[in-house]
Design a protein around this motif. Sequence first.
Motif, short mmCIF file in Angstrom:
data_model
loop_
_atom_site.label_atom_id
_atom_site.label_comp_id
_atom_site.label_asym_id
_atom_site.label_seq_id
_atom_site.Cartn_x
_atom_site.Cartn_y
_atom_site.Cartn_z
N THR A 1 53.41 -17.73 -63.57
CA THR A 1 54.23 -18.52 -64.51
C THR A 1 55.64 -18.79 -63.99
OG1 THR A 1 54.99 -16.54 -65.69
CG2 THR A 1 52.94 -17.58 -66.47
N PHE A 2 55.94 -18.27 -62.81
CA PHE A 2 57.26 -18.49 -62.21
C PHE A 2 57.14 -19.62 -61.19
CE2 PHE A 2 59.97 -15.16 -63.88
CZ PHE A 2 59.04 -14.35 -64.50
N SER A 3 58.02 -20.60 -61.31
CA SER A 3 57.92 -21.80 -60.48
C SER A 3 58.65 -21.67 -59.15
CB SER A 3 58.51 -22.99 -61.24
OG SER A 3 57.85 -23.18 -62.48
N TYR A 4 59.65 -20.83 -59.11
CA TYR A 4 60.51 -20.78 -57.92
C TYR A 4 60.55 -19.36 -57.37
CZ TYR A 4 61.90 -25.07 -60.22
OH TYR A 4 61.87 -26.30 -60.83
N TRP A 5 60.51 -19.28 -56.04
CA TRP A 5 60.45 -17.98 -55.38
C TRP A 5 61.41 -17.94 -54.20
CZ3 TRP A 5 57.54 -13.88 -57.07
CH2 TRP A 5 56.64 -14.16 -58.11
N TYR B 1 60.35 -7.26 -51.70
CA TYR B 1 60.81 -7.63 -53.03
C TYR B 1 61.16 -9.12 -53.06
CZ TYR B 1 60.90 -2.80 -54.58
OH TYR B 1 60.53 -1.53 -54.96
N TYR B 2 60.68 -9.79 -54.09
CA TYR B 2 60.90 -11.22 -54.24
C TYR B 2 61.64 -11.50 -55.55
CZ TYR B 2 57.11 -11.66 -50.81
OH TYR B 2 56.32 -11.56 -49.67
N CYS B 3 62.59 -12.41 -55.48
CA CYS B 3 63.15 -12.89 -56.74
C CYS B 3 62.46 -14.18 -57.12
CB CYS B 3 64.66 -13.07 -56.67
SG CYS B 3 65.24 -14.33 -55.54
N ALA B 4 62.38 -14.43 -58.40
CA ALA B 4 61.66 -15.57 -58.92
C ALA B 4 62.37 -16.12 -60.14
CB ALA B 4 60.23 -15.18 -59.28
N ALA B 5 62.10 -17.38 -60.47
CA ALA B 5 62.75 -18.00 -61.61
C ALA B 5 61.81 -18.98 -62.29
CB ALA B 5 64.02 -18.73 -61.16
N ARG B 6 62.05 -19.15 -63.57
CA ARG B 6 61.33 -20.18 -64.33
C ARG B 6 62.28 -20.75 -65.36
NH1 ARG B 6 57.01 -15.94 -67.06
NH2 ARG B 6 58.45 -14.92 -68.52
N GLY B 7 61.98 -21.96 -65.77
CA GLY B 7 62.92 -22.69 -66.60
C GLY B 7 62.78 -22.48 -68.08
N VAL B 8 61.79 -21.69 -68.49
CA VAL B 8 61.57 -21.44 -69.92
C VAL B 8 61.38 -19.95 -70.15
CG1 VAL B 8 60.58 -23.71 -70.36
CG2 VAL B 8 59.09 -21.82 -69.68
N GLY B 9 61.56 -19.58 -71.41
CA GLY B 9 61.30 -18.20 -71.78
C GLY B 9 59.87 -18.04 -72.24
N LEU B 10 59.13 -17.19 -71.57
CA LEU B 10 57.73 -16.95 -71.91
C LEU B 10 57.50 -15.47 -72.13
CD1 LEU B 10 55.99 -19.24 -69.27
CD2 LEU B 10 56.36 -19.73 -71.69
N PRO B 11 56.60 -15.14 -73.06
CA PRO B 11 56.30 -13.73 -73.34
C PRO B 11 55.27 -13.16 -72.37
CG PRO B 11 55.08 -15.12 -74.82
CD PRO B 11 55.91 -16.04 -73.98
N THR B 12 55.41 -13.47 -71.11
CA THR B 12 54.49 -12.96 -70.10
C THR B 12 55.26 -12.75 -68.81
OG1 THR B 12 52.52 -13.45 -68.77
CG2 THR B 12 53.83 -15.32 -69.49
N THR B 13 54.79 -11.79 -68.02
CA THR B 13 55.42 -11.54 -66.73
C THR B 13 54.48 -11.88 -65.57
OG1 THR B 13 54.71 -9.22 -66.86
CG2 THR B 13 56.93 -9.74 -67.66
N SER C 1 69.62 -25.02 -63.95
CA SER C 1 69.16 -25.08 -65.34
C SER C 1 67.71 -24.65 -65.45
CB SER C 1 69.34 -26.50 -65.87
OG SER C 1 68.58 -27.42 -65.11
N SER C 2 67.03 -24.57 -64.33
CA SER C 2 65.62 -24.14 -64.30
C SER C 2 65.48 -22.64 -64.06
CB SER C 2 64.86 -24.91 -63.22
OG SER C 2 64.81 -26.28 -63.52
N THR C 3 66.54 -21.90 -64.29
CA THR C 3 66.50 -20.45 -64.07
C THR C 3 66.76 -19.70 -65.37
OG1 THR C 3 68.85 -20.42 -63.45
CG2 THR C 3 67.23 -20.69 -61.67
N TYR C 4 66.13 -20.18 -66.43
CA TYR C 4 66.33 -19.51 -67.73
C TYR C 4 65.95 -18.04 -67.65
CZ TYR C 4 66.14 -18.30 -72.62
OH TYR C 4 66.35 -17.68 -73.82
N GLN C 5 64.84 -17.76 -67.01
CA GLN C 5 64.45 -16.38 -66.78
C GLN C 5 64.33 -16.15 -65.28
OE1 GLN C 5 60.89 -15.87 -69.25
NE2 GLN C 5 62.11 -14.71 -70.72
N LEU D 1 66.14 -20.04 -54.01
CA LEU D 1 66.49 -18.65 -54.26
C LEU D 1 66.61 -17.93 -52.93
CD1 LEU D 1 64.03 -17.88 -57.20
CD2 LEU D 1 66.41 -18.58 -57.35
N GLN D 2 67.70 -17.20 -52.76
CA GLN D 2 67.95 -16.48 -51.51
C GLN D 2 68.18 -15.02 -51.85
OE1 GLN D 2 68.06 -17.81 -48.26
NE2 GLN D 2 68.14 -15.67 -47.65
#
Length: 122
Positions: A108-112, A92-104, A28-32, A3-4
Amino acid sequence: VQLQASGRGLVQAGGSLRLSCAASGRTSSTYQMAWFRQAPGKEREFVALVSWSGGTDYADFVKGRFTISRDSTKNMVYLQMNSLKPEDTAVYYCAARGVGLPTTRHSTFSYWGQGTQVTVSS
């Protein structure tokens, strides 16, 4: 996934700024995808989230001022920030995770991304 983030800047209170985040690799690991921020001496906090489906979520302190969006064809996420306040000053950081979770929770975010500085002067 890499992520850039970009769009750092210094603006006056009441101004606007747009941050961008480019995803590459196994997208594909950036669902959210989400934006977090961290001010000096404070913990990292959630700002906004967008799902592949287009659903969004915002922290209360940015509702009505910030808008998150994504262009999945370009693997990009944006954060449009309007009516900026000095208290919005942070990295400010962007982040991503591969699944949809009801938490922020940030854990729970794998990529930064590397973070981009936003400074709002009064």
